[in-house]
Write a protein that holds these residues in place. Structure first.
Motif, PDB file in Angstrom:
ATOM      1  N   UNK B 337       0.832  -1.194   0.000  1.00  0.00           N
ATOM      2  CA  UNK B 337       0.000   0.000   0.000  1.00  0.00           C
ATOM      3  C   UNK B 337       0.875   1.256   0.000  1.00  0.00           C
ATOM      4  N   UNK B 338       1.902   1.253   0.837  1.00  0.00           N
ATOM      5  CA  UNK B 338       2.800   2.416   0.923  1.00  0.00           C
ATOM      6  C   UNK B 338       3.543   2.653  -0.382  1.00  0.00           C
ATOM      7  N   UNK B 339       4.083   1.548  -0.899  1.00  0.00           N
ATOM      8  CA  UNK B 339       4.835   1.679  -2.153  1.00  0.00           C
ATOM      9  C   UNK B 339       3.950   2.272  -3.243  1.00  0.00           C
ATOM     10  N   UNK B 340       2.728   1.790  -3.320  1.00  0.00           N
ATOM     11  CA  UNK B 340       1.824   2.253  -4.374  1.00  0.00           C
ATOM     12  C   UNK B 340       1.483   3.735  -4.179  1.00  0.00           C
ATOM     13  N   UNK B 341       1.166   4.109  -2.950  1.00  0.00           N
ATOM     14  CA  UNK B 341       0.794   5.497  -2.702  1.00  0.00           C
ATOM     15  C   UNK B 341       1.944   6.442  -2.990  1.00  0.00           C
ATOM     16  N   UNK B 342       3.139   6.015  -2.585  1.00  0.00           N
ATOM     17  CA  UNK B 342       4.286   6.894  -2.798  1.00  0.00           C
ATOM     18  C   UNK B 342       4.456   7.178  -4.291  1.00  0.00           C
ATOM     19  N   UNK B 343       4.294   6.112  -5.081  1.00  0.00           N
ATOM     20  CA  UNK B 343       4.421   6.274  -6.535  1.00  0.00           C
ATOM     21  C   UNK B 343       3.283   7.136  -7.079  1.00  0.00           C
ATOM     22  N   UNK B 344       2.047   6.811  -6.659  1.00  0.00           N
ATOM     23  CA  UNK B 344       0.892   7.535  -7.177  1.00  0.00           C
ATOM     24  C   UNK B 344       0.935   9.016  -6.829  1.00  0.00           C
ATOM     25  N   UNK B 345       1.368   9.327  -5.626  1.00  0.00           N
ATOM     26  CA  UNK B 345       1.306  10.709  -5.155  1.00  0.00           C
ATOM     27  C   UNK B 345       2.530  11.518  -5.572  1.00  0.00           C
ATOM     28  N   UNK B 346       3.565  10.791  -5.998  1.00  0.00           N
ATOM     29  CA  UNK B 346       4.764  11.490  -6.438  1.00  0.00           C
ATOM     30  C   UNK B 346       5.531  12.160  -5.311  1.00  0.00           C
TER      31      UNK B 346
END
Lengths: 105, 510, 534
Positions: B337-346
């Motif tokens: 979840x963290x990895x995905x959010x970090x990528x999505x949010x930039x």
């Protein structure tokens, strides 16, 4: 466990301890009396060990059912009045009990 | 941290010295209240469900919840599904067959004077959870088991001075919470964390919280008792194989407290061992106010719970199909979840770490999901909200809901609020005055966008400062600042400064 | 209209016909029973609570429904007595214990709710050994009931009140509960009929628990058909009881009617369990049991002997499992939410609970709770409770093997006829032996029926037969029981209870002077070291 079980003696101290677990106050006379009675009863029932060999599974329910479940649908509840209807003592919609010894569980 | 500085008679060893001499071994029992609609064993509504507000005592009680003679439990199917999902999310094996057992002990909050729990056959066992610390290192926490059980009622102690159990004249019992479905997650001993043990403790509980939230099986509000942690701590001298005697600290009900309590126990136990004393195996209670633990009940042979299979209930045998279905429906792990959010949010690595360390990732994600821009959401959660939370010593997530933060951001974006006004609105929301819209209405805080009122204020200000007016007319546009300031003051901040500037120049030109 | 003294002697089936035909009203039938209660209750003490006015009001309501063509069931209007172990929302439910004296539950037990829905009229609550622990009603906190055949003797237990009520014509039918024989043994010693259904056949919801894995609610009556009629009403799945069997049951009344009509047991294999065949039992019990086997053989049944080698361990297993479960089930009586509170003031809740339980529980309850606590306690669980649960498996396997060789199993329903009040009260082990023939069925969950098969010659008191069938085959009990009952009643020229002494008023008493030979039951039974199974 096919060997004859050792004779069991239930002492007054044992009864005192058990009565504490079962939370029943007993007089010293009752304790002595029960110690004798329980010794003879336990002596009799201990014979279950004669046939309880490790290969025999335990049965806790007479009819083997599994997965008896209830749908997560709200149903009837008691009213506060019904909940408290048998209360020896109540206050502010709650049961009142004397002081609790010791600590929170 | 104010480790036991006040009100405690416990001697504490310096933390670094404690860690140099002893190795801490941790263990956790986390209780999760499931947010099913009904209770574990009755059809009474579940006060731990999402939509449950404050209710009168003893109004969410079915006969079995208060142990009325003749009453019988029946297992909630949804609670079983939730428990299996949680077991799977913890990487556990799901038992082919499991059953309930009675744990017998007398306590007034326990209507039957036995708790229906699981003993030798829990529904889930042998798992592990990956936990990320503040410095980005990850730990694998081994899970012993997760089992289903029921919550107890609530006691209120009256009389006496402290509101605590000691010294109370009597106690009042409310069984609304009795029978709320619980899953108890028990770890295996956690060895090797060293100085990071308190941090690991906090991160572990935060991870469990994130998991149950992402599964949607619990409200997971620690301050409401939806998630409760008992922390086991023991120390062993460096180099010793055998574990030391452990204490179990109960009532640790915030992430911050978990960290503090573990740190406190390490220092307290180290001081005792260092002085040649022995640790007593006991329950200890965490006191949020003093930041200390106090001795509770020693473990003794009185703790004979006489477990036996619950004869009123049948074994549960989850089918392979059900397990497969629930496994397929599992959300991402907190790490994924963290990895995905970090990528999505930039966000950059350090920006993202701040979010995690402030424990607002889930809140931030929910704020974004409700429509806010990630950068705005980050600004509010790590800014004003975190500032207030730190000042009050609480978790930011407990102050305000992500939905309200998202609404607040939208009001600013639309120009309805200035940042300064928005901070006032936030205060109102935190104070329980309702949604941002409610607060804006009630406090009359909206930006004044009606030019009539503004124009009048500007004309008044220009008239009061004829020299400034002249300078503006002479082309010295920067002189307008003085007028803008006066207008903003007159409008009590409820005006958009850019628009005021525009109008000042316009009026001055006439 | 029939004379009141006649109505109370009618079976439920007969009364139902008369109610349907309009020959008698429910109010009349109910009043007849209340009058009878007025006449004999002082002697019998079958009831702990009599709800006269409420019963008459309900009877009138049922009469109105019937007049409107809306009689809720065939048994609508029939008076019924309810064992005090069952929760009733309009009457105290004490389970015979001081600790629950005066407690009125906020709900009806499912079997009670079903009786009400079918229009039966509850007359009151019947006496029982405290929390159903006993075989004589002498452990009731409110004094024992007396056997209508001889008021100096016990009516059996724990459901002695229900059995005495129907035997003394104080109710047409009744409800009981059977944990180790509490329906069948009282039936045996009072000359009545009682059935312990298959475990799960009748809901336990609202039955104040003794031992959850053994308890079963069932009918008490004066005929096999009446028991079947009541079973049809109270049985069937209940989602409030997880152990309730979710299946469709045949009509037990149809089975009883078929059995009575056929008069034949041709093709039926009747197994006599060697371990329960009555050697060592009272002579008159053995004699009548032998004769009953003969009657069955004459009716075409094939009698075979079957072996159940582990039955001799059943009593021991039972007296571990029951106290263990009871010690937990009875923990709820803690003086917090309901029931007796003894508070000397200045005490902690722990002390108040302990003192309340001391004052509220009788000696037998304390004995079994302490025994059960012991059997479950750390270090002893495997040796006692665990071993007992293994014996349970062995008993079930024995039943499987027996039922592979026979359609039904039979035994005496009790080792002796009714013993004298006080005779065994101070000897728990002797008291426990009363359930020796009935306990195996509870351990295995199989259904069992107790029914009268005559009077023991030595004391003129009723002897009961127990018939057992495989799980879920309750219908077999009713079919076989009704056939044998028809044969025996032809031989007797009527129901056995017609031979019971008159009770009540002096005029009544004159009808038949009872002579009691006064022979004690087989001397010393149960006290000899090798006399029993313990």
């Amino acid at each position: 466990m096919t060997d004859a079980p050792e004779p069991v003696v239930i002492t007054a101290a044992d009864v005192q301890h058990l009565a504490g677990l079962a939370r029943i106050a007993l007089s010293p006379e009752e304790i002595d009396h029960l110690a004798g009675e329980l010794t003879s009863i336990v002596d009799s029932v201990a014979r279950v060990r004669e046939v309880a060999t490790p290969d025999v599974p335990a049965t806790s329910h007479p009819v083997a059912l599994v997965n008896v479940l209830r749908p997560d649908v709200p149903g009837a509840v008691l009213t506060q009045e019904q909940v408290l209807s048998g209360a020896p003592d109540a206050s502010e919609g709650r049961f009142r009990v004397p002081a609790i010894l010791g600590e929170e569980q | 941290m104010a480790d036991g500085t006040a009100l405690s008679s416990d001697a504490l060893l310096d933390y670094d010295e404690a860690l140099a001499k002893y190795e801490p071994v941790l263990g956790f029992e986390v209780h999760v209240e499931l947010s099913t609609r009904t209770k574990m064993f009755s059809a009474a509504p579940n006060p731990a469900a999402a939509d449950s507000g404050t209710v009168e005592p003893n109004t969410m009680v079915a006969p079995v919840d208060m142990g009325l003679p003749g009453s019988l439990p029946v297992v909630n199917a949804q609670a079983v599904r939730y428990s299996i999902s949680l077991g799977l999310a913890l990487g556990c094996s799901i038992a082919e067959t499991c059953r309930f057992a009675r744990k017998n002990y007398f306590y007034p909050d326990l209507g039957k004077n036995y708790q229906i729990s699981q003993y030798d056959e829990p529904i889930a066992f042998d798992g592990s959870v990956e936990v990320e610390l503040e410095d980005g290192t990850t730990w694998t926490v081994p899970i012993e088991r997760a089992h289903m059980e029921e919550d107890a009622g609530k006691l209120t102690h009256v009389g006496g001075t402290t509101g605590r159990i000691q010294g109370a004249d009597s106690s009042l019992v409310d069984y609304n919470r009795a029978g709320v479905p619980l899953v108890e997650i028990v770890t295996k001993p956690i060895v090797g964390a060293g100085a990071a043990a308190p941090q690991l403790a906090k991160a572990y509980v935060a991870t469990i919280r994130d998991i149950v939230r992402s599964l949607g099986i619990s409200e997971a509000r620690m301050e409401r008792g939806n998630l409760r942690c008992d922390a086991n701590v023991s120390l062993r001298p460096r180099g010793q194989e055998r574990f030391g005697t452990r204490t179990e600290t109960k009532n640790v009900n915030s992430l911050r407290s978990v960290e503090r309590a573990v740190r406190y126990e390490i220092q307290r136990q180290a001081a005792i061992l260092d002085a040649g004393g022995t640790i007593i195996q006991e329950t200890r209670h965490w006191h949020e106010d003093t930041g200390t633990t106090s001795a509770g009940r020693p473990k003794s042979d009185a703790d004979d719970y006489r477990y036996f299979p619950e004869p009123d209930l049948l074994p549960i045998q989850p089918s392979a199909e059900l397990i497969a279905e629930l496994r397929a429906a599992l959300p991402e792990t907190p790490t994924q979840f963290r990895r995905r959010l970090q990528a999505d949010y930039g966000f950059s690595e350090s920006e993202f770490r701040d979010i995690i360390n402030a424990n607002v990732l889930v809140e931030l994600e929910e704020t974004v999901a409700a429509g806010a821009a990630p950068a705005q959401a980050r600004k509010w959660w790590l800014g004003e909200i975190l500032r207030i939370a730190n000042a009050r010593g609480v978790e930011a997530g407990t102050l305000v809901s992500p939905l309200h933060v998202s609404e607040l951001i939208a009001l600013v974006e639309n120009g309805d609020l200035t940042d300064r006004l928005a901070r006032q609105v936030l205060e109102g929301v935190i104070a329980g005055e309702g949604s941002p819209e409610d607060v804006v209405r009630a406090r009359g805080l909206a930006v004044v966008s009606d030019d009539t009122a503004l124009t009048a204020a500007i004309d008044e200000a220009l008239a009061a400062q004829p020299d400034v007016l002249q300078r503006i007319r002479d082309g010295k546009v920067q002189a307008a600042g003085a007028v803008i300031g006066a207008v903003m003051k007159a409008m009590r901040g409820q005006a958009d400064a850019a628009r005021v500037r525009e109008l000042v120049l316009e009026r001055a030109a006439r | 209209m029939a004379a009141q003294s006649e109505i109370v002697r009618w079976s439920a089936a007969r009364l139902a016909e008369s109610l349907a035909a309009g020959e008698v009203s429910s109010v009349e039938a109910t009043q007849a029973h209340l009058d009878r209660i007025g006449d004999v209750e002082a002697d019998v003490h079958a009831y702990l609570h009599i709800a006269g006015e409420r019963a008459l009001a309900r009877a009138a309501e049922v009469d109105r429904l019937r007049a409107a063509g809306e009689a809720p069931s065939a048994l609508a209007g029939v008076p019924v007595a309810i064992k005090d172990v069952l929760c009733t929302s309009d009457m105290p439910s004490t389970a015979g214990s001081r600790i629950l004296e005066g407690w009125v539950p906020p709900y009806d037990a499912t079997p009670v709710a079903r009786l009400r829905a079918a229009g039966l009229v509850p007359l009151g609550k019947t006496n029982m050994d405290e929390f159903a622990m006993g075989s004589s009603t002498e452990h009731s906190a409110f004094g024992p009931s007396r056997n209508p055949w001889d008021l100096a003797r016990i009516p059996g237990g724990s459901g002695g009140g229900s059995a005495a009520a129907v035997a003394a014509f104080e109710a047409t039918v009744a409800l009981g509960s059977d944990t180790g024989g509490s329906i069948r043994q009282p039936a045996a010693v009072t000359g009545t009929v009682g059935v312990k259904p298959t475990y799960g056949g009748v809901s336990r919801f609202g039955a104040i628990a003794l031992a959850s894995s053994l308890d079963q609610v069932g009918p008490v009556s004066r005929s096999v058909l009446d028991a079947a009629l009541v079973h049809d009403v109270i049985g069937g799945h209940d989602p409030n009881d997880a152990t309730s069997l979710d299946e469709t049951w045949p009509s037990f009344a149809d089975a009883a009617r078929e059995g009575a009509a056929s008069g034949s047991l041709a093709g039926l294999k009747v197994g006599v369990v060697h371990q329960l065949d009555g050697s060592g039992f009272q002579a008159g019990v053995r004699q009548r049991f032998g004769e009953a086997l003969k009657r069955m053989a004459e009716a075409g049944a094939e009698i075979v002997e079957v072996q159940a080698p582990h039955f001799e361990y059943a009593l021991a297993a039972y007296y571990l499992i029951l106290p263990a479960e009871a010690s937990s089930n009875l923990a709820k009586y803690d003086a917090v939410r309901f029931g007796l509170r003894v508070d000397p003031g200045g005490s902690t809740v722990e002390q108040v609970t302990a003192l309340s339980r001391e004052a509220g529980f009788g000696a037998e309850v304390k004995r079994r709770v302490i025994l059960g606590t012991y059997a479950l306690s750390a270090g002893y669980y495997d040796a006692y409770y665990g071993s007992a649960q293994q014996v349970r498996t062995l008993v079930q396997r024995d039943f499987d093997q027996c039922f592979a060789q026979a359609d039904v199993l039979v035994s005496p329903a009790a080792p002796t006829t009714a013993f004298r009040l006080g005779e065994k009260i101070d000897d728990p082990l002797a008291m426990y032996l009363n359930d020796i023939t009935t306990i195996p069925a509870n351990l295995a969950g199989v259904p069992g029926l107790g029914m009268p098969i005559g009077l023991a010659p030595e004391d003129g008191l009723p002897v009961g037969l127990q018939v057992m069938a495989p799980l879920r085959e309750d219908a077999r009990l009713y079919r076989v029981g009704a056939t044998l009952e028809a044969i025996l009643e032809r031989e007797w020229g009527g129901p056995l209870l017609a031979q019971a002494p008159a009770l009540g008023g002096a005029a009544d008493r004159g009808e038949r002077i009872r002579t009691t030979p006064g022979t004690a039951p087989a001397p010393g039974y149960g006290t000899e070291p090798d006399g029993g199974t313990l």
